[in-house]
Every structure is written in C-alpha cells, then in structure tokens.
Design a protein around this motif. Structure first.
Motif, mmCIF file in Angstrom:
data_model
loop_
_atom_site.group_PDB
_atom_site.id
_atom_site.type_symbol
_atom_site.label_atom_id
_atom_site.label_comp_id
_atom_site.label_asym_id
_atom_site.label_seq_id
_atom_site.Cartn_x
_atom_site.Cartn_y
_atom_site.Cartn_z
ATOM 1 N N THR A 129 -12.172 19.909 32.238
ATOM 2 C CA THR A 129 -12.678 19.300 33.471
ATOM 3 C C THR A 129 -12.475 17.793 33.425
ATOM 4 O OG1 THR A 129 -14.396 21.003 33.572
ATOM 5 C CG2 THR A 129 -14.649 19.117 35.022
ATOM 6 N N LEU A 130 -11.895 17.264 34.477
ATOM 7 C CA LEU A 130 -11.747 15.821 34.633
ATOM 8 C C LEU A 130 -12.366 15.430 35.970
ATOM 9 C CD1 LEU A 130 -10.525 13.042 33.825
ATOM 10 C CD2 LEU A 130 -8.443 13.744 35.048
ATOM 11 N N VAL A 131 -13.291 14.495 35.944
ATOM 12 C CA VAL A 131 -13.967 14.040 37.159
ATOM 13 C C VAL A 131 -13.515 12.621 37.457
ATOM 14 C CG1 VAL A 131 -16.170 13.595 38.291
ATOM 15 C CG2 VAL A 131 -15.948 15.520 36.689
ATOM 16 N N LEU A 132 -13.002 12.418 38.668
ATOM 17 C CA LEU A 132 -12.550 11.115 39.128
ATOM 18 C C LEU A 132 -13.542 10.603 40.168
ATOM 19 C CD1 LEU A 132 -8.920 12.333 39.656
ATOM 20 C CD2 LEU A 132 -9.561 10.691 37.895
ATOM 21 N N ARG A 133 -14.075 9.419 39.973
ATOM 22 C CA ARG A 133 -15.045 8.844 40.896
ATOM 23 C C ARG A 133 -14.351 7.758 41.717
ATOM 24 N NH1 ARG A 133 -19.389 11.467 39.826
ATOM 25 N NH2 ARG A 133 -19.821 12.205 37.694
ATOM 26 N N LEU A 134 -14.240 7.986 43.002
ATOM 27 C CA LEU A 134 -13.471 7.114 43.868
ATOM 28 C C LEU A 134 -14.187 5.785 44.085
ATOM 29 C CD1 LEU A 134 -12.252 9.672 46.557
ATOM 30 C CD2 LEU A 134 -11.248 9.104 44.328
ATOM 31 N N ASP A 135 -13.406 4.745 44.250
ATOM 32 C CA ASP A 135 -13.952 3.424 44.534
ATOM 33 C C ASP A 135 -14.537 3.442 45.949
ATOM 34 O OD1 ASP A 135 -14.312 0.657 45.162
ATOM 35 O OD2 ASP A 135 -12.855 0.144 43.600
ATOM 36 N N PRO A 136 -15.811 3.148 46.099
ATOM 37 C CA PRO A 136 -16.417 3.225 47.439
ATOM 38 C C PRO A 136 -15.847 2.208 48.415
ATOM 39 C CG PRO A 136 -17.939 2.231 45.862
ATOM 40 C CD PRO A 136 -16.786 2.757 45.071
ATOM 41 N N ARG A 137 -15.132 1.206 47.923
ATOM 42 C CA ARG A 137 -14.545 0.196 48.812
ATOM 43 C C ARG A 137 -13.212 0.633 49.403
ATOM 44 N NH1 ARG A 137 -13.858 -4.468 44.669
ATOM 45 N NH2 ARG A 137 -13.082 -2.630 43.538
ATOM 46 N N ALA A 138 -12.664 1.750 48.929
ATOM 47 C CA ALA A 138 -11.323 2.157 49.346
ATOM 48 C C ALA A 138 -11.308 2.559 50.816
ATOM 49 C CB ALA A 138 -10.841 3.322 48.479
ATOM 50 N N ARG A 139 -10.400 1.984 51.574
ATOM 51 C CA ARG A 139 -10.253 2.289 52.994
ATOM 52 C C ARG A 139 -8.760 2.400 53.316
ATOM 53 N NH1 ARG A 139 -15.291 1.259 55.198
ATOM 54 N NH2 ARG A 139 -14.518 1.613 57.311
ATOM 55 N N TRP A 140 -8.467 3.253 54.282
ATOM 56 C CA TRP A 140 -7.100 3.358 54.769
ATOM 57 C C TRP A 140 -6.762 2.107 55.572
ATOM 58 C CZ3 TRP A 140 -4.727 6.973 52.254
ATOM 59 C CH2 TRP A 140 -5.365 8.171 51.940
ATOM 60 N N HIS A 141 -5.480 1.870 55.748
ATOM 61 C CA HIS A 141 -5.040 0.732 56.561
ATOM 62 C C HIS A 141 -5.526 0.881 58.003
ATOM 63 C CE1 HIS A 141 -1.413 0.178 53.617
ATOM 64 N NE2 HIS A 141 -2.558 -0.234 53.090
ATOM 65 N N ASP A 142 -5.729 -0.227 58.637
ATOM 66 C CA ASP A 142 -6.221 -0.218 60.015
ATOM 67 C C ASP A 142 -5.040 -0.070 60.984
ATOM 68 O OD1 ASP A 142 -7.826 -0.330 62.197
ATOM 69 O OD2 ASP A 142 -8.289 -2.469 62.047
ATOM 70 N N VAL A 143 -4.380 1.097 60.888
ATOM 71 C CA VAL A 143 -3.262 1.439 61.773
ATOM 72 C C VAL A 143 -3.465 2.890 62.211
ATOM 73 C CG1 VAL A 143 -1.675 -0.154 60.618
ATOM 74 C CG2 VAL A 143 -1.822 2.211 59.834
ATOM 75 N N PRO A 144 -2.924 3.289 63.364
ATOM 76 C CA PRO A 144 -3.063 4.678 63.813
ATOM 77 C C PRO A 144 -2.328 5.613 62.851
ATOM 78 C CG PRO A 144 -2.371 3.237 65.611
ATOM 79 C CD PRO A 144 -2.245 2.442 64.353
#
Length: 557
Positions: free
Chosen positions: A126-141
């Motif tokens: 088992t490997l658990v990856l904890r995502l960075d809460p600051r991660a956001r997609w680019h502000d494009v459609p």
C-alpha cells in the motif's frame, strides 16, 4: 510537423541492451522492512519556544521574464503524455503539468514532493499519496482554476495503468512498475491510495518519470476533448506554468501564481537551440546550450557570461550478442574495449568534450572513479598499455581468424564525428586490418540488436548513442543497460539498494567489468556547456529533463 526523432524510433524498437522491462520483482530494502518504499517528506511540528534551526533566508527576487534555449530541437508527436515517446514533448508538457513526485535533486538521486506533498507506506502493498491542498488547475476552460481532487488523480492513474497493461505505452515511458498497481482508491478528498499486487521497489521513480505527468481527465476525455493530438488545449494542467502560445518557434509560458508551486518569474520562453549565440548577443536569449564547440569558444569571450558544464543525455556505447560465438568469448570484447582507449576516443571524436564511462555514467554519483576503472580494458591512463594488452587478448582468443568484422555506425553519428574513420582506424591499428565500417540508420541498428545480429555467428557490433538515460536512479540506469545479464541475486540486491547510497553499486559495476562487460560496452558520456547571462540564476544543468525546477529561476536585473 515532424513526428518522430531518431531517438524515438530507436526507443520504439526496444532496449539496445536487450534488457526487458522489470515486472513483478520482490525485493527487500536494506534499511526498511521487506518491500517498503521510502517515506515521503513530512514536516515535524514546531516545538514551542524552540530557536530556529537556521536563520530565515533572504527572500529571492520575484518577477521578470527569462528566455532559454532547450538542449534539443522540438519534435512533437502528441500532447497526450501517456502516449508520447518523444523527449522534446516534455519541454511543453513538463512545464504545464505536474507529476505526483519529482526528483528534488537529480544529481543526488533524491525524490521530493510535487502534486503529492507527502507519501507513506503503511504496509508493503500500500502506498498513500497525500495531495498538496494548494494544487489547482489552470484558470482556463474547462478547468476554471478548480482544486485538483483525488478523484481526478485516481482517474489519471487508472488511465495510464490501463494504457500500460494494453501495451500501448511507448517503451520510453518505462512504465513497467505501474503494472504492479492492482487498483487505485480515494480514501479522502486529498489522498490517493495505491494497492499493489506485489512489492514494487521502482514505483516511486516511475511516479517521478519523465512522462509521468498528471493530465486533467476533463481535457483528455471530456465531451470537449480535442481530436487533434497536438491541440494546445491539451496543454492545460496544474503545473507551475500556463502555456501562452508560440511566438515563432518559441513556446511561451506565464506563471501559474495560484498553484502549489508558484514560480519566481512572471514568464518564460523556451525555444529550440537554433542560432543561439546570435540570439544571445541580440538580447533574445538569457541561457543556451553550446551545441557547436565553436559557439562555446566564441561565448567565452563575451563579457560576464557564466559557463556551466552539461552532460549529454545519452551514452556512446556498443552492444554485443554474447549468447553465442564469437562474442561469447569475453576476451574478444575486452580486446575491442582495450583497443578503443576511452581517453583517445574522447580526444579524437569529441575534442575532449567527453568523459570515460563505466557501467554507470560519470554524471551519476555512484559512477566508479577513474582510479577504480583504470585496471579494466580501455581505461588505462596510458593508451599504449591498453593497446598491447588488447592485441594479446585478441590473438589469444582467435580474433584474427574471425575475418572481416563489421562495425555499424549510425548515419546521424557519421560523418558528423567521423566515427567510421576514427574507430575503424584505431581498431585496425591495434588489433589488425580486419575491421570495416557500415553506416546504417538507427532503425536498422535497432532491428539488428533485437534480432541478436551483433553476434550469434556474425562478427559485428555497433558503435553510437544509446537510448536516453532513464532517470537519476542508479538502479534504473543499471537495469536499463544490464538487466538482461543480471543473476537473480544481483537483481534482488540491486533493487533493494538505496539509490542515494553510491557505495551500494560499486560491487555490481566491478562484476560487470570483470565479466567482459556482459554484452554492453559503455564508451563515453559527452560533455557540453550551458551559458547564462550575468544576473540570471537557477539550478545547474542536468542531463535528465528537470524543467520543473524552473520555478527556482530568478534574475537580479
């Protein structure tokens, strides 16, 4: 638009060393419980009232623009990272997309966070990856700056594993470790859990791989997904840079300031390495690689310019099918290695802009030092000593009775470096006049490697660039070249080694050299130069693609 480079064609034909991908290997770490993966970074809670361990660093300057030239020309095949085999595609995708983890220090083979801020392994499967809460997609459609969710990462991983299982991933993806993933789960909004079929020592390097880029499912497979594999819409991601379009051949990027890895610069431009010296003089470039040594000499005369060494991505090597005669006699291979003394080769082929390579290339911290290599054929400080011993080996093993020996040299390598003249002349002078050149395409050479035609009754081998080095991990480097020739115990010990422990790889390298190179003779790693404008700062050049470290670049003026 050009689709595939000569390297992509060679990669697609398979490993030049004949090494298959590593699947289902069970190994035990020397420092951890069996099958354990390294723990990810974790921040210890501050101790109230405790003094700071180090002074607060001076903030680096923010803002400004930078223009750099890439190490190689642009040669795009697709902007779908899971299906691309072309390294230059990463010049774009690697800046606009994030990986789950990255090589924080490629030179030291140390992994660090990216989209996953931390990771842990509660048990070997088992490997658990904890995502960075600051991660956001680019502000494009259609992404609109939304947070990156665990469900999106789960969908991404499920897709790339499915592509790998179907055999649709190019070999340069080196995705074998992903086949160890049985399923991907989301135990929370910001966590992804990988459940494995078996312990997977190379899973973390695979998640930091060159093409292991997390692309948004909505862009790749949503209702508005583009049908053109080179549609710029596929360049929307969550990486530190937002693609702004092309200005001539230059790809332009602006900072993704609201993401989890915000660059210091406001904008960057990355272009192919064409007319670099003239463009630098005109103020159009701030950093460039010197492809032509004449450019390097001219650049050194420019006021204040900063010169940095840059190892090339590929080794110059040869392969021999050692499962049958004539190359099953290691003395013959050792004789050829001794005849082509590496210091002589570096001077004659590359005007000294190359370093002798052992089983691990000189760019690796785990590479054997010259005094350790010196006793083995081809590494002597005195080329005459190598030549005398080589002739004795060749004659003792019946080399003259082989008759003509063909050395295939890639057409892109010759006549550029006059390799057919240099290599053949040296072999004939040292071992006897029986060697002849064959200038072939990389496609032909790759096919002959796969067919075992460089040996198995045929007196022939090839001399040229190998496939791009896979990663900073010494385990992957050795497996890439010698995986086909490792005993089970050697493979197990190799996979259990700590990639940051240089001493852990010395014994295996010596064994390979003692055993007549086991079918793969490394010759040289070329060295070039990168030049920077005064007042421009950033990480040192790496032969491994590390444009994700552009976030560390800054300028003082």
């Amino acid at each position: 638009m050009t689709r595939l480079s000569r390297r992509a064609l060679l990669i697609g034909a398979g490993s030049l060393a004949g090494a298959g991908t590593v699947v289902g290997v069970v190994a035990a770490s020397r420092r951890r419980r069996p099958g354990a993966l390294p723990l990810g970074p974790s921040a210890a809670p501050p101790v109230p009232g405790a003094p700071a361990a180090t002074p607060t660093p001076t903030p680096l300057p923010r803002g400004g623009r930078l223009a750099i030239a890439a190490a190689a020309g642009f040669d795009f095949d697709t902007f779908d990272a899971a299906r691309s085999g072309e390294p230059s595609v990463v010049e774009l995708l690697g800046r606009v997309h994030a990986r789950l983890i990255q090589w924080a220090d490629p030179a030291a083979a140390v992994l660090g966070p990216d989209l996953a801020a931390a990771w842990e392994q509660p048990d070997p499967l088992t490997l658990v990856l904890r995502l960075d809460p600051r991660a956001r997609w680019h502000d494009v459609p259609p992404l609109a700056g939304a947070p990156v969710t665990a469900a999106e990462v789960q969908a991404h991983l499920a897709r790339v594993v499915a592509i790998a299982r179907a055999g649709d991933a190019p070999r340069s993806q080196r995705s074998a470790a992903l086949l160890d993933i049985a399923r991907v789960e989301t135990p929370g909004l910001a966590a992804v859990r990988l459940v494995l079929d078996r312990p997977s020592p190379l899973l973390l390097p695979a998640l930091a791989g060159e093409f292991a880029l997390v692309q948004p499912p909505a862009v790749l497979e949503g209702p508005s997904a583009p049908s053109d594999p080179l549609d710029p819409a596929l360049l929307a991601g969550c990486g530190p840079w937002v693609f702004s379009g092309f200005d001539g051949p230059a790809a332009r990027f602006r900072a993704h300031a609201s993401g989890h890895r915000s660059p210091l610069l406001d904008a960057m431009a990355v272009s192919p390495p064409v007319d670099t010296l003239a463009r630098y003089r005109a103020g159009e470039l701030d950093e460039f690689p010197a492809i032509d040594p004449r450019d390097a000499e001219a650049a050194r005369a420019l006021p204040g310019i900063v010169e940095l060494p840059r190892f090339h991505r590929e080794l110059v090597l040869s392969t021999f099918a050692a499962s049958g005669p004539p190359w099953s006699d290691p003395r013959l291979v050792e004789a050829i290695s001794g005849a082509l003394n590496r210091t002589c080769l570096a001077d004659a082929l590359f005007a000294g802009r190359a370093r002798p390579s052992g089983p691990l290339p000189p760019v690796s911290r785990a590479a054997l030092e010259p005094p350790v290599l010196a006793p083995f054929p081809g590494y002597a400080a005195d080329a005459a000593d190598d030549a005398r011993a080589a002739r004795q080996r060749w004659e003792a093993a019946g080399g003259p009775s082989l008759g003509p020996v063909t050395v295939d040299i890639p057409s892109i390598f010759d006549p550029r470096y006059a390799a057919s003249a240099v290599v053949i002349a040296r072999l004939n002078d040292v071992l006897g006049p029986q060697f002849r050149p064959g200038v072939e395409t990389y496609t032909t050479i790759a096919r002959r490697v796969q067919e075992g035609a460089y040996g198995n009754g045929r007196a022939a081998f090839w001399f040229g660039w190998g496939t791009p080095l896979p990663s900073p991990d010494p385990r992957e480097l050795l497996l890439d070249l010698y995986g086909h020739a490792l005993a089970p115990a050697e493979r197990s010990n190799l996979l259990a080694a700590d990639p940051a422990d240089s001493a852990a790889f010395a014994g295996l390298q010596r064994a390979i050299l003692r055993d007549g190179f086991r079918g793969v003779v490394p010759w040289l790693q070329q060295v070039g130069e990168t030049f920077r404008r005064p007042g421009t700062f950033g990480p040192p050049p790496s032969p491994f693609w590390d444009g994700y470290r552009d976030v560390q670049r800054y300028r003082l003026s």
